[in-house]
Design an enzyme around this catalytic site. Structure first.
Site, mmCIF file in Angstrom:
data_model
loop_
_atom_site.group_PDB
_atom_site.id
_atom_site.type_symbol
_atom_site.label_atom_id
_atom_site.label_comp_id
_atom_site.label_asym_id
_atom_site.label_seq_id
_atom_site.Cartn_x
_atom_site.Cartn_y
_atom_site.Cartn_z
ATOM 1 N N GLU A 62 -6.787 9.249 -6.483
ATOM 2 C CA GLU A 62 -7.698 8.841 -6.234
ATOM 3 C C GLU A 62 -7.054 10.593 -4.238
ATOM 4 O O GLU A 62 -7.060 10.430 -3.816
ATOM 5 C CB GLU A 62 -8.350 8.291 -4.583
ATOM 6 C CG GLU A 62 -9.332 8.107 -4.186
ATOM 7 C CD GLU A 62 -9.526 7.232 -2.569
ATOM 8 O OE1 GLU A 62 -10.488 7.585 -1.678
ATOM 9 O OE2 GLU A 62 -8.985 6.498 -2.518
ATOM 10 N N LYS A 99 -0.109 10.781 1.027
ATOM 11 C CA LYS A 99 0.947 10.102 0.042
ATOM 12 C C LYS A 99 0.673 10.771 -1.514
ATOM 13 O O LYS A 99 1.412 11.039 -2.542
ATOM 14 C CB LYS A 99 0.640 8.837 0.245
ATOM 15 C CG LYS A 99 1.079 7.955 0.970
ATOM 16 C CD LYS A 99 1.510 6.618 1.389
ATOM 17 C CE LYS A 99 -0.014 5.770 1.352
ATOM 18 N NZ LYS A 99 -1.023 6.915 2.719
ATOM 19 N N HIS A 109 1.093 -1.182 0.031
ATOM 20 C CA HIS A 109 0.067 0.065 -0.266
ATOM 21 C C HIS A 109 0.991 1.030 -0.083
ATOM 22 O O HIS A 109 1.439 1.500 1.297
ATOM 23 C CB HIS A 109 -1.053 0.154 1.581
ATOM 24 C CG HIS A 109 -1.892 1.701 2.019
ATOM 25 N ND1 HIS A 109 -2.377 1.562 0.346
ATOM 26 C CD2 HIS A 109 -1.881 2.302 2.639
ATOM 27 C CE1 HIS A 109 -3.187 2.620 0.546
ATOM 28 N NE2 HIS A 109 -3.141 3.317 2.027
#
Length: 321
Positions: free
Chosen positions: A205, A162, A141
């Site tokens: 996203e 991030k 991830h």
């Protein structure tokens, strides 16, 4: 592990593969990244034959040897060879496979495949295919970006920023490789290659905005399909009770797929220009790769200056004139 059917589907055209035994045995599994020729097994010596888990290749030497045998000896040689549970047999250089080989292999459910490539060229093309199929891999991830040619893997808790950091890097001319989910594959002994999921690749996203297409927004130069991972950037919330590294002398390391990577921990607090810091991380890595270590150079300079001042002080103390 890769099935014969997958090999045909993925690399059938580049390897110029042609089935000679129909659809039999296509679900057999190739369990080794090595490919070899049967060697002395065709002559009847089986004591050292251990290649039942790998692809076996019959080149011009093997086919000409079988052609030189009388029919009974040829059939016996092929029966001995096919008595093992082989994944598949590949005949190179577009040669005609012996009828006994095709018939007996079909009866035993072992695929026989032909390629027009010469034996050496076929080995050369097959090796990277098998290396990729058997390479250790995992999923992490995080977000992966190409910054000044350095692959930075950003990790941290969900929602720490991030994606926003990588988006800012893309806006400054750097390139996105993968966001949120990074598929990592080990190549050789010390190379990690990261890429995005084939469906969500180059989508990002952003909370409050939603999914955005980086390729459509910033152009093809803002993305790349894969990148070597060279530095891990760990984003953390600022902790007043923790002592953070301020000199860079104690370089941290982390492991991914048993490969050690440099780790840079960046604590986040309001007003910090994270994007510039990440650019500096990439440039500093390039400097170290070229043999320049700023932290060690400054430390040596400081020690040298302290030693010089100490020698001067001793000289003055011993000078009684």
């Amino acid at each position: 592990m890769i099935k014969v059917a997958e090999l045909l589907a993925r690399k059938g055209d580049p390897l110029q593969l042609e089935l000679l035994t129909g659809e039999v045995g296509l679900q057999r599994e190739v369990k080794s990244p090595e490919a070899s020729s049967p060697g002395l097994v065709l002559a009847g010596y089986t004591a050292r034959f251990v290649g039942t888990d790998r692809i076996h290749i019959l080149g011009e030497t093997e086919i000409s040897y079988l052609g030189a045998l009388d029919p009974a000896a040829r059939r016996k040689s092929i029966e001995t060879f096919l008595s093992y549970e082989l994944p598949c047999v590949i005949v190179t250089k577009g040669q005609e496979a012996p009828d006994d080989l095709v018939q007996l292999a079909r009866d035993r459910g072992i695929p026989v495949i032909r390629t027009r490539l010469k034996t050496a060229e076929f080995y050369r093309r097959l090796k990277p295919v098998l290396d990729d199929a058997f390479a250790p891999r995992t999923t992490v991830h995080g977000s992966l970006a190409d910054v000044f040619g350095v692959g930075l893997l950003f990790r941290g808790r969900s929602g720490i920023g991030k994606s926003e950091c990588v988006l800012d890097l893309v806006e400054r001319g750097h390139r996105l490789v993968a966001d949120d989910v990074v598929h990592v594959t080990r190549r050789g002994n010390d190379v990690l290659i990261g890429r995005g999921h084939e469906i969500s690749r180059h989508y990002m996203e952003i909370r409050g905005v939603g999914l955005i297409d980086i390729n459509a927004l910033f152009g093809i130069r803002s993305v790349r399909q894969q990148k070597r991972i060279e530095v891990v950037v760990q984003l953390e919330d600022w902790d007043n009770t923790r002592e953070y590294d301020r000199t860079g002398l104690d370089q941290q390391q982390t492991e991914l797929l048993d490969i050690s990577l440099p780790l840079v921990t960046v604590p986040l607090n309001p007003g910090k220009n994270l994007t510039v810091i990440c650019e500096v991380v990439a440039m500093n890595h390039l400097l170290r790769y070229s043999g320049v270590d700023s932290a060690n150079a400054f430390n040596e300079r400081l020690i040298r200056r302290m030693r010089e001042k100490g020698e001067l002080q001793r000289y003055l103390e011993e000078d009684y004139e």
